[in-house]
Scaffold this active site. Structure first.
Site, PDB file in Angstrom:
ATOM      1  N   HIS A  33      56.089 -13.242   7.339  1.00 57.61           N
ATOM      2  CA  HIS A  33      54.839 -12.971   8.043  1.00 57.61           C
ATOM      3  C   HIS A  33      54.926 -11.568   8.631  1.00 57.61           C
ATOM      4  O   HIS A  33      55.930 -11.200   9.239  1.00 57.61           O
ATOM      5  CB  HIS A  33      54.603 -13.997   9.145  1.00 57.61           C
ATOM      6  CG  HIS A  33      53.288 -13.818   9.843  1.00 57.61           C
ATOM      7  ND1 HIS A  33      52.088 -13.800   9.170  1.00 57.61           N
ATOM      8  CD2 HIS A  33      52.990 -13.615  11.160  1.00 57.61           C
ATOM      9  CE1 HIS A  33      51.095 -13.613  10.029  1.00 57.61           C
ATOM     10  NE2 HIS A  33      51.620 -13.486  11.241  1.00 57.61           N
ATOM     11  N   HIS A  45      48.501  -8.942  14.265  1.00 59.38           N
ATOM     12  CA  HIS A  45      48.747  -9.475  12.922  1.00 59.38           C
ATOM     13  C   HIS A  45      47.545 -10.262  12.439  1.00 59.38           C
ATOM     14  O   HIS A  45      46.572 -10.460  13.172  1.00 59.38           O
ATOM     15  CB  HIS A  45      50.030 -10.315  12.885  1.00 59.38           C
ATOM     16  CG  HIS A  45      50.103 -11.411  13.894  1.00 59.38           C
ATOM     17  ND1 HIS A  45      50.327 -12.732  13.569  1.00 59.38           N
ATOM     18  CD2 HIS A  45      49.997 -11.401  15.260  1.00 59.38           C
ATOM     19  CE1 HIS A  45      50.356 -13.476  14.666  1.00 59.38           C
ATOM     20  NE2 HIS A  45      50.148 -12.691  15.699  1.00 59.38           N
ATOM     21  N   CYS A 159      48.540 -11.033   5.374  1.00 55.81           N
ATOM     22  CA  CYS A 159      49.117 -10.356   6.540  1.00 55.81           C
ATOM     23  C   CYS A 159      49.844  -9.068   6.169  1.00 55.81           C
ATOM     24  O   CYS A 159      49.827  -8.083   6.919  1.00 55.81           O
ATOM     25  CB  CYS A 159      50.053 -11.303   7.297  1.00 55.81           C
ATOM     26  SG  CYS A 159      51.465 -11.905   6.325  1.00 55.81           S
TER      27      CYS A 159
END
Length: 253
Positions: A33, A45, A159
């Site tokens: 991530h 994010h 992401c």
């Protein structure tokens, strides 16, 4: 330290600088991530909107923005603004602890050489594209926190794509292909490399030789989709991003 950077991008917290593109692994290294460190122990994010818990009701004074955490988490006990996001947006602000979720901290590498890129077997760790100045990177991240980054798509707008755009300002013209994400290109590149190399089993009886050729094709397929070498990318100011996401007639860089 330089020798270690050839193997891993892992860093310590005191090495972090505003504008760093950081990532951490989830689900026992199954995927990573990504986000942008903006300073003050905060990370901006991008996540799928449906994973973000929405409040049952919003007071009229809070109709512009909201503070929410992942639906699977308790509210952050340290930072009241951790989980801040705009309504109907997947871009959020988290503290570093909540972003990492007890995982290790890694810094994405920019401006790497072609040879260095090809040595990284796993995608989503580096790019040959250079980074813009950190002030520009932080400005993009904070602007997108307020204005969103479109709809989340695991292959075309995830992401890593978010962090790559914040760092470079590059947008891909071809909306039908793979996005900027090295992770996505790795997922798509591995089966393709295996498929293309399968006829070679008839010509190369040695399994090691076939594996080597397959690995080479896999690395080259990742390299071909890297934003640093692609020709279908344009530089888009963050203020114009919302207007240009669906336009393919902009002037190329």
């Amino acid at each position: 330290m330089k020798a270690m950077s050839l193997i891993t991008n892992k860093i310590e917290r005191d090495e972090l600088k505003p504008g760093d593109h950081i990532y951490t692994y989830r689900a026992v290294f199954a995927y990573s991530h990504h986000g942008v460190f903006v300073g003050g122990c905060k990370v901006v994010h991008f996540k799928p909107e449906q994973t973000l818990k929405a409040p049952p009701t919003l007071p009229s004074s809070s109709s512009v923005s909201e503070v929410n955490n992942d639906s699977s988490e308790a509210p952050c006990p340290t930072y009241p603004d951790c989980g801040f996001k705009q309504p109907n947006s997947g871009v959020l602000l988290s503290c570093l602890d909540c972003f990492l979720k007890n995982g290790s901290l890694y810094r994405f590498s920019y401006g790497v050489s072609s040879s260095m890129f090809l040595t990284r077997v796993r995608g989503g760790t580096c790019t040959t594209a250079p980074s813009d100045p950190f002030q520009t990177v932080v400005h993009r991240a904070m602007h997108l926190l307020q204005n969103g980054f479109g709809n989340y798509d695991i292959f075309q707008n995830n992401c890593e794509d978010f962090a790559l755009y914040c760092k470079t300002g590059l947008l891909i013209l071809d909306k039908n292909g793979v996005g900027r994400s090295g992770q996505a290109s790795s997922v798509l590149g591995a089966p393709l490399a295996a498929l293309l190399s399968s006829p070679l089993t008839l010509l190369i009886p040695n399994p090691v030789g076939v594996a080597t050729v397959t690995a080479g094709m896999y690395c080259m397929s990742r390299y071909a989709t890297d934003i640093g070498v692609r020709t279908d990318v344009i530089k888009v100011p963050v203020e114009d991003l919302a207007l240009n996401l669906g336009i393919k007639t902009l002037k190329k860089r």
